[in-house]
Scaffold this motif. Structure first.
Motif, PDB file in Angstrom:
ATOM      1  N   GLU A 130      -7.902   0.963   2.173  1.00 29.36           N
ATOM      2  CA  GLU A 130      -6.525   1.418   1.963  1.00 29.36           C
ATOM      3  C   GLU A 130      -6.331   1.925   0.532  1.00 29.36           C
ATOM      4  O   GLU A 130      -5.741   2.981   0.294  1.00 29.36           O
ATOM      5  CB  GLU A 130      -5.547   0.266   2.234  1.00 29.36           C
ATOM      6  CG  GLU A 130      -5.418  -0.111   3.690  1.00 29.36           C
ATOM      7  CD  GLU A 130      -4.297   0.657   4.375  1.00 29.36           C
ATOM      8  OE1 GLU A 130      -3.737   1.575   3.760  1.00 29.36           O
ATOM      9  OE2 GLU A 130      -4.004   0.320   5.532  1.00 29.36           O
ATOM     10  N   TYR A 176       0.815  -1.215   0.000  1.00 28.46           N
ATOM     11  CA  TYR A 176       0.000   0.000   0.000  1.00 28.46           C
ATOM     12  C   TYR A 176       0.851   1.268   0.000  1.00 28.46           C
ATOM     13  O   TYR A 176       0.419   2.300  -0.511  1.00 28.46           O
ATOM     14  CB  TYR A 176      -0.929   0.001   1.210  1.00 28.46           C
ATOM     15  CG  TYR A 176      -1.886  -1.161   1.237  1.00 28.46           C
ATOM     16  CD1 TYR A 176      -2.751  -1.393   0.173  1.00 28.46           C
ATOM     17  CD2 TYR A 176      -1.930  -2.030   2.324  1.00 28.46           C
ATOM     18  CE1 TYR A 176      -3.626  -2.466   0.184  1.00 28.46           C
ATOM     19  CE2 TYR A 176      -2.801  -3.107   2.352  1.00 28.46           C
ATOM     20  CZ  TYR A 176      -3.649  -3.321   1.280  1.00 28.46           C
ATOM     21  OH  TYR A 176      -4.510  -4.383   1.298  1.00 28.46           O
ATOM     22  N   ALA A 218     -13.197   5.422   3.405  1.00 27.62           N
ATOM     23  CA  ALA A 218     -11.789   5.787   3.217  1.00 27.62           C
ATOM     24  C   ALA A 218     -11.544   7.291   3.294  1.00 27.62           C
ATOM     25  O   ALA A 218     -10.474   7.727   3.728  1.00 27.62           O
ATOM     26  CB  ALA A 218     -11.276   5.254   1.890  1.00 27.62           C
TER      27      ALA A 218
END
Length: 275
Positions: free
Chosen positions: A223, A191, A273
């Protein structure tokens, strides 16, 4: 004319969130259950749906998607059957973008010109054909664009700045960034590198960047959603489907329910997110 793909990304931007792109294999585990899943995906939170075209030699696919393609072919799914599924989906949903994903061989056998006419008529919005490089754009990419279908390209960690302009030259709809080097479902992405990769691609194109390969749950989706315009999930969905099949590899209502549940969780992860 604005495409369904453009309209959907614009809606997601207005809602300050990434899009969720889900992949299923047409005809897995059979045509009836597959169509029920396809119809259920938008209600569960899928923004764009990639529909796999089963093929006997899926070189970029991991074990889960390979098995899905084999189940679909064993159940009698053909490329004409894939288009019929899209056509039936369009009777109930005129807005959700549909992108066909697969390999060139079945399209070549079907006939490129005939395929493009039939795909457009069925309600297909675009395609991802993983084994046609930009050097072969005359084979399918440029005819698809002339037919009004988006041609979505893959970029990978090994696609450097010298290669990117060539890859992106005739890309439309969105760019699909493959976040790992390898086959689908093989491992989790790093990530920490995704944001840098997305920025690098965006320096070459105004198109949305979708990130996939290795996204297995809501946390991973969140993510990616914090860094990209869209999150693509395929193998995890196929795995959830496969776990519901009986000894004869048959599915049913529990199969649709399992996929819908996972997609709802993924959509919630994506939505969280940017809060």
């Amino acid at each position: 004319m604005t495409s369904r793909i453009e309209t959907r990304f614009a809606r997601c931007r207005a809602q300050n969130r990434a899009a969720l792109v889900t992949f299923i294999m047409a005809g897995d585990p059979d045509a009836s259950v597959s169509l029920d899943i396809l119809k259920a995906l938008p209600k569960s939170g899928a923004d764009i749906i990639e529909v796999g075209m089963p093929f006997s030699d899926p070189m970029a696919d991991g074990p889960a998607i390979q098995a899905a393609g084999l189940r679909a072919m064993n159940a009698g799914m053909t490329l004409r059957g894939v288009l019929k599924q899209v056509e039936e989906f369009r009777r109930h949903d005129a807005d959700t973008p549909i992108v066909l994903m697969g390999y060139f061989n079945p399209i070549y056998v079907y006939g490129v010109d005939r395929f493009l006419v039939d795909a457009k008529a069925a309600g297909v919005d675009g395609m991802i054909v993983v084994d046609l490089p930009p050097e072969e754009d005359e084979e399918l990419c440029l005819p698809a664009l002339r037919a009004g279908l988006s041609f979505i390209r893959l970029a990978t960690p090994t696609t450097d700045d010298r290669r990117l302009p060539t890859v992106l030259a005739n890309t439309s709809g969105f760019v699909y960034y493959v976040s790992i080097t390898g086959i689908t479902g093989a491992s989790r992405p790093d990530y920490s590198k995704v944001a840098t990769a997305v920025r690098r691609i965006k320096a070459h194109t105004p198109l949305p960047v979708a990130v996939g390969f290795g996204v297995k749950d809501a946390a991973a989706a969140a993510e990616i959603a914090a860094k990209a315009d869209a999150v693509v999930v395929g193998s995890a969905i196929i795995d959830s489907l496969a776990k519901t099949l009986d000894a004869e590899r048959r599915g049913g209502p529990a199969t649709v329910e399992a996929v819908s549940k996972l997609v709802s969780e993924l959509a919630a992860g994506v939505a969280s997110a940017r809060r």
